[in-house]
Scaffold this motif. Structure first.
Motif, PDB file in Angstrom:
ATOM      1  N   GLN A 125      -0.791  -4.883  -2.999  1.00 52.97           N
ATOM      2  CA  GLN A 125      -1.884  -5.828  -2.739  1.00 52.97           C
ATOM      3  C   GLN A 125      -2.851  -5.918  -3.922  1.00 52.97           C
ATOM      4  O   GLN A 125      -3.845  -6.629  -3.849  1.00 52.97           O
ATOM      5  N   SER A 126      -2.562  -5.189  -4.998  1.00 54.51           N
ATOM      6  CA  SER A 126      -3.438  -5.194  -6.180  1.00 54.51           C
ATOM      7  C   SER A 126      -3.165  -6.410  -7.053  1.00 54.51           C
ATOM      8  O   SER A 126      -2.098  -7.046  -6.972  1.00 54.51           O
ATOM      9  N   THR A 127      -4.135  -6.694  -7.937  1.00 52.73           N
ATOM     10  CA  THR A 127      -4.008  -7.783  -8.908  1.00 52.73           C
ATOM     11  C   THR A 127      -4.489  -7.305 -10.270  1.00 52.73           C
ATOM     12  O   THR A 127      -5.525  -6.633 -10.359  1.00 52.73           O
ATOM     13  N   PHE A 128      -3.712  -7.644 -11.291  1.00 55.31           N
ATOM     14  CA  PHE A 128      -4.145  -7.422 -12.669  1.00 55.31           C
ATOM     15  C   PHE A 128      -4.417  -8.775 -13.297  1.00 55.31           C
ATOM     16  O   PHE A 128      -3.517  -9.609 -13.424  1.00 55.31           O
ATOM     17  N   GLN A 148       4.644  -1.665  -9.820  1.00 56.31           N
ATOM     18  CA  GLN A 148       4.146  -1.137  -8.548  1.00 56.31           C
ATOM     19  C   GLN A 148       3.988  -2.231  -7.497  1.00 56.31           C
ATOM     20  O   GLN A 148       3.411  -1.995  -6.434  1.00 56.31           O
ATOM     21  N   GLY A 149       4.503  -3.419  -7.780  1.00 57.01           N
ATOM     22  CA  GLY A 149       4.464  -4.511  -6.817  1.00 57.01           C
ATOM     23  C   GLY A 149       3.210  -5.352  -6.865  1.00 57.01           C
ATOM     24  O   GLY A 149       3.034  -6.268  -6.044  1.00 57.01           O
ATOM     25  N   ALA A 150       2.301  -5.088  -7.801  1.00 58.29           N
ATOM     26  CA  ALA A 150       1.063  -5.855  -7.893  1.00 58.29           C
ATOM     27  C   ALA A 150       1.331  -7.233  -8.508  1.00 58.29           C
ATOM     28  O   ALA A 150       2.370  -7.466  -9.134  1.00 58.29           O
ATOM     29  N   ALA A 151       0.365  -8.119  -8.325  1.00 55.63           N
ATOM     30  CA  ALA A 151       0.418  -9.431  -8.958  1.00 55.63           C
ATOM     31  C   ALA A 151      -0.302  -9.369 -10.300  1.00 55.63           C
ATOM     32  O   ALA A 151      -1.180  -8.531 -10.510  1.00 55.63           O
ATOM     33  N   ALA A 187       8.960  -9.764  -2.189  1.00 51.54           N
ATOM     34  CA  ALA A 187       9.311  -9.556  -0.786  1.00 51.54           C
ATOM     35  C   ALA A 187       8.365  -8.577  -0.100  1.00 51.54           C
ATOM     36  O   ALA A 187       8.260  -8.560   1.129  1.00 51.54           O
ATOM     37  N   GLU A 188       7.648  -7.768  -0.858  1.00 57.01           N
ATOM     38  CA  GLU A 188       6.841  -6.728  -0.259  1.00 57.01           C
ATOM     39  C   GLU A 188       5.520  -7.236   0.311  1.00 57.01           C
ATOM     40  O   GLU A 188       4.915  -6.613   1.170  1.00 57.01           O
ATOM     41  N   VAL A 189       5.008  -8.349  -0.188  1.00 56.63           N
ATOM     42  CA  VAL A 189       3.726  -8.838   0.295  1.00 56.63           C
ATOM     43  C   VAL A 189       3.672 -10.351   0.121  1.00 56.63           C
ATOM     44  O   VAL A 189       4.159 -10.892  -0.857  1.00 56.63           O
ATOM     45  N   LEU A 190       3.110 -11.027   1.077  1.00 60.93           N
ATOM     46  CA  LEU A 190       2.898 -12.459   1.004  1.00 60.93           C
ATOM     47  C   LEU A 190       1.433 -12.714   0.701  1.00 60.93           C
ATOM     48  O   LEU A 190       0.557 -11.905   1.037  1.00 60.93           O
ATOM     49  N   GLU A 191       1.149 -13.862   0.094  1.00 60.03           N
ATOM     50  CA  GLU A 191      -0.224 -14.157  -0.276  1.00 60.03           C
ATOM     51  C   GLU A 191      -1.153 -14.113   0.931  1.00 60.03           C
ATOM     52  O   GLU A 191      -2.288 -13.690   0.868  1.00 60.03           O
ATOM     53  N   GLU A 193      -1.147 -12.155   3.300  1.00 62.10           N
ATOM     54  CA  GLU A 193      -1.371 -10.804   3.782  1.00 62.10           C
ATOM     55  C   GLU A 193      -2.324 -10.005   2.891  1.00 62.10           C
ATOM     56  O   GLU A 193      -2.580  -8.834   3.138  1.00 62.10           O
ATOM     57  N   LEU A 194      -2.825 -10.605   1.827  1.00 61.26           N
ATOM     58  CA  LEU A 194      -3.717  -9.885   0.936  1.00 61.26           C
ATOM     59  C   LEU A 194      -5.006  -9.517   1.664  1.00 61.26           C
ATOM     60  O   LEU A 194      -5.580 -10.323   2.394  1.00 61.26           O
ATOM     61  N   THR A 195      -5.456  -8.279   1.479  1.00 56.08           N
ATOM     62  CA  THR A 195      -6.662  -7.803   2.162  1.00 56.08           C
ATOM     63  C   THR A 195      -7.697  -7.384   1.146  1.00 56.08           C
ATOM     64  O   THR A 195      -7.468  -7.424  -0.059  1.00 56.08           O
ATOM     65  N   GLY A 196      -8.848  -6.944   1.652  1.00 58.63           N
ATOM     66  CA  GLY A 196      -9.928  -6.528   0.769  1.00 58.63           C
ATOM     67  C   GLY A 196      -9.915  -5.052   0.446  1.00 58.63           C
ATOM     68  O   GLY A 196     -10.895  -4.533  -0.088  1.00 58.63           O
TER      69      GLY A 196
END
Length: 830
Positions: A125-128, A148-151, A187-191, A193-196
């Motif tokens: 759920q992280s973003t760089f 690590q699956g981040a965007a 596949a691990e996270v959809l937009e 589903e992003l949380t704070g």
């Protein structure tokens, strides 16, 4: 002097440290005496250390005893104290309280960024997020995030301005324009589903390493507090945002005030601050951010205790000790205290005003340059603000140079000529090759940058260099040469009827058996299918496979060679070796097998466009365009035994091997347009020659060059005139009796009964600047600098012509195919 008076009228309040302990002239005279004949303009790459600074460091290290700080001795305590003082100086320089921040020493700014990337609490759920203007070392963090699956995505900064063009520094004034999102594990996270709850990371430089553009530090607070507004509701704006400032370039004259702009991470590099020490950087880290980093590895110095046969480790509690693996570079850390002393005496504000006055002066002059037809000479990149008080421009000026017709001078041409004029700058792009213009667009740029010790005179000399080298119409030589180059080639068949007597004759013949070693002259010599028999049939290779030449090993010119055709013997002598080495030409007793290698190989490149430039990448990202080129020449060579290789290793001062060409084959160098690549001669066999079988020089052309050298020497220094001999250019053939540079127009020629085709002018390099003096190899800027002033075409400095043996018109080679000194030269220049 009038020019400087005008400069001081405009910039005198800012230039030269008028209120400082020393003026700029005093600083240069006492602390940078080594710059007397050099204009150094690559401070963004590495600034220069002062002589006073190094004297203080040397005195400190030779009068103090510094032990390993991990021990408990008095010398270790002294080291701990000096390290503690250095940490505090780093924090003080950016107004960071030790209650809020810690200083972690690293091996450089890159190591500091790597430490953040590999220990940051990434999740799916992280973003760089990062600005487009970032160093590759910052972009490297993206690998950790994506793995690590981040965007990850890049942004452009859009800042609102008022009617006068000034930035409006408010939260709502900044908008981020987002580029496409990159993600490897979608596949691990959809937009949706992003949380704070996730931790996100934003990175930007305090100063762009390319254009010198300075970013507003308001970005720190805007991103940390108002990400949803500046990202205009993007789902990636959620979560806790942390900020990196890459201050490796901007820290010297504009350190971030961390009490006002509380970034979580700031990375710095000390050689970009003081020039010395190299290999030392720092990560200034907020205490709260340090607690979030998930460090796995531990080492000596980072733990209080560990047990080998039990899964037990107790890490040290202090932030610095937890992240500084092994023994820190404590002697280098002790050295930075002396650098900060100089900076604190001058003050960052005064250094900023000083460098900006020079930058504004240079920008104004470059933008004002015009060709005779009124066309502008320079295209500048980044911010064009011409006010010293501007806070959005740093000490860098990046630009490219145009011809009067709007086409580009390649940055390599600018760099090459600048070096000949004693000017050191940075020019290029990511691939570090010579492709400076592709499809009519520059692939990189020229970058000049200034330091606290730079002067008006540095900028003035650079402006004069640009004006004298590029602000002019093409010379008569260039116009004539381009006209011939663009005309339709005359057919070679039946050109004998067009040959005419020129009054020229063959003055000398020289063979160079071993590439880059000295040759020997003869009265006559046999020809072969590769040119002069045995010419450049051998070469020396390093143990890593690198071909040795005079450019990298100038001492090769001291190795003398001779071939006795009757005895079929190659003799070699060197001042570094006792006795003469003799190798029989037709004996296999010295050989230890064969091998093959290629001089060039396939290269794939990818390009994208920014600032109107084509940037070249080695991997494909996004919508970049692919271009592919083949440059191949295959050699089959014979290798020699260890005794011979040891002789040559002693002669050149490094391990090497001797190889002999027994077969070579070109693979056509075609690019995507199916046109020929870089090879000048792919139609004939060659040994280890660079471009062609023969190089021809005219004695009259050398005489004309010497007249110019004499005139230039007397004008500049009044010293003894320079004089070069034809052999300085390593020709195979020297002719005499014609007009200077008549050979430029020859398409074909006949010497005696042998026919040749001209392949055009020979592009000269720094090798012709090497000369011998009392058994030593010396280097000067001449004669290349003088040749550049009147023999330059499209970035090439031409002198002499390249020839290929032409079997079409002449008789085939046989045992009687020889060249002889004294034979008449019959050229065809139609």
């Amino acid at each position: 002097m009038e020019d400087k008076e005008e400069f001081l009228k405009e910039f005198g309040d800012y230039y030269g440290y008028p209120n400082g302990p020393k003026t700029i002239d005093e600083i240069r005279a006492t602390e940078f005496k080594r710059l007397e004949d050099t204009v150094y303009l690559d401070h963004a790459g590495a600034t220069l250390y002062s002589e006073l600074q190094m004297e203080s460091i040397f005195k400190d290290l030779t009068t103090s005893v510094y032990g390993n700080p991990h021990s408990q001795s008095d010398s270790s305590s002294a080291t701990s104290n000096i390290v503690r003082e250095a940490r505090q100086q780093v924090l003080d320089y950016c107004n960071a309280s030790p209650k809020d921040y810690k200083c972690i020493f690293t091996s450089g700014a890159t190591a500091a960024l790597k430490l953040i990337g590999e220990n940051f609490p990434w999740s799916c759920q992280s973003t760089f997020m990062y600005t487009m203007e970032n160093h590759n070392s910052v972009l490297g963090i993206r690998e950790y995030a994506l793995n690590q699956g981040a965007a990850a995505f890049a942004v452009d900064i859009k800042e609102a301005v008022d009617q006068d063009g000034a930035s409006i520094n408010s939260v709502t004034s900044v908008k981020l324009s987002q580029y496409p999102v990159q993600r490897r594990n979608e596949a691990e996270v959809l937009e949706g589903e992003l949380t704070g709850d996730a931790y996100n990371l934003f990175a930007f430089p305090s100063e762009c390493n390319f254009s010198g553009l300075r970013f507003s530090l308001d970005l720190v607070n805007n991103v940390k507090q108002n990400t949803e507004k500046i990202l205009e509701g993007s789902p990636y704006s959620k979560g806790r945002w942390m900020v990196i400032i890459d201050a490796a370039k901007g820290f010297a004259t504009k350190p971030p005030n961390l009490s006002l702009y509380p970034a979580d991470f700031v990375v710095i590099s000390f050689y970009k601050l003081f020039g010395y020490p190299t290999g030392l950087g720092a990560l200034i880290i907020k205490n709260d951010a340090a607690k979030l980093l998930k460090k796995t590895y531990f080492s000596g110095g980072t733990v209080s205790a560990s047990i080998a046969d039990i899964d037990f480790v107790r890490r040290r509690e202090s932030v610095e000790e937890n992240f500084e693996d092994g023994s820190i570079s404590f002697l280098s850390i002790a050295s930075i205290c002396h650098g900060f002393k100089i900076f604190n005496n001058l003050t960052p504000a005064a250094m900023h005003r000083h460098t900006m006055s020079i930058v504004m002066f240079l920008k104004k002059k470059l933008l004002a340059l015009r060709h005779e037809n009124g066309a502008s000479v320079c295209t500048l990149y980044g911010n064009h603000t011409l006010k010293v008080s501007s806070s959005d421009s740093g000490s860098i000026v990046s630009f490219n140079v145009k011809r009067p017709d709007g086409s580009w001078f390649g940055y390599r041409e600018v760099e090459k000529l600048a070096s000949l004029s004693g000017i050191q700058l940075r020019a290029g792009h990511v691939c570090w090759d010579d492709k400076d213009v592709i499809n009519g667009k520059p692939t990189g740029a020229v970058r000049v940058s200034f330091g606290y010790m730079s002067t008006y005179e540095d900028a003035k000399k650079f402006i004069d260099f640009i004006r004298s080298s590029f602000v002019s119409m093409p010379s008569e030589f260039e116009k004539g040469y381009l006209l011939r180059a663009n005309s339709v080639p005359y057919p070679t068949e039946g050109f004998e009827n067009r040959l005419s007597s020129s009054g020229c004759y063959l003055k000398s013949i020289t063979i160079y058996p071993i590439k880059s070693c000295a040759g020997f002259s003869v009265k006559s010599w046999p020809l072969s299918t590769t040119g002069l028999q045995y010419d450049r049939e051998w070469l020396l290779k390093s143990l890593t496979g690198e071909i040795l030449t005079q450019k990298k090993v100038p001492e090769m010119s001291l190795i003398n060679t001779f071939i006795n055709l009757n005895q079929k013997m190659l003799s070699v002598e060197s001042p570094r070796c006792e006795g003469k080495l003799q190798i029989k030409l037709d004996s296999d007793s010295y050989l230890c097998g064969k091998e093959e290698f290629y001089l060039h190989s396939q290269r794939k490149e990818y390009k994208t466009i920014k600032y109107g430039l084509i940037f070249i990448y080695e991997q494909q990202y996004g919508n970049m365009h692919k271009c592919e080129t083949l440059f191949k020449k295959r050699y089959e060579v014979q290798c020699y035994e260890n005794e011979i290789n040891q002789w040559f290793s002693n002669a050149v001062g490094q391990p090497c091997t001797l190889v002999r060409c027994c077969h070579s084959q070109y693979y056509l160098s075609l690019n995507k347009n199916r046109s020929m690549g870089m090879c000048r001669d792919v139609d004939s066999r060659m040994n280890f020659a660079n471009e062609a079988q023969f190089l021809l020089i005219s004695e009259e052309s050398v005489s004309d060059l010497n007249d110019r050298l004499c005139s230039n020497t007397q004008k500049l220094s009044g010293g003894a005139p320079l004089y070069v001999k034809p052999m300085r250019f390593r020709p195979n053939l020297v002719i005499s009796g014609g007009e200077p540079y008549a050979e430029d127009g020859w398409r074909n020629l006949k010497i005696g009964n042998t026919y040749f085709t001209s392949l055009g002018g020979c592009n000269r390099c720094q090798m012709i600047n090497f000369y011998h003096q009392t058994g030593q190899v010396k280097k000067t800027n001449e004669p290349l600098a003088t040749l550049a002033s009147y023999r330059r075409v499209k970035g090439k400095i031409l002198f002499g012509i390249l020839l290929r043996y032409d079997p079409v018109n002449g008789p085939g080679l046989d045992a009687h195919s020889w060249l002889k000194v004294g034979e008449e030269v019959y050229p065809n220049s139609e």
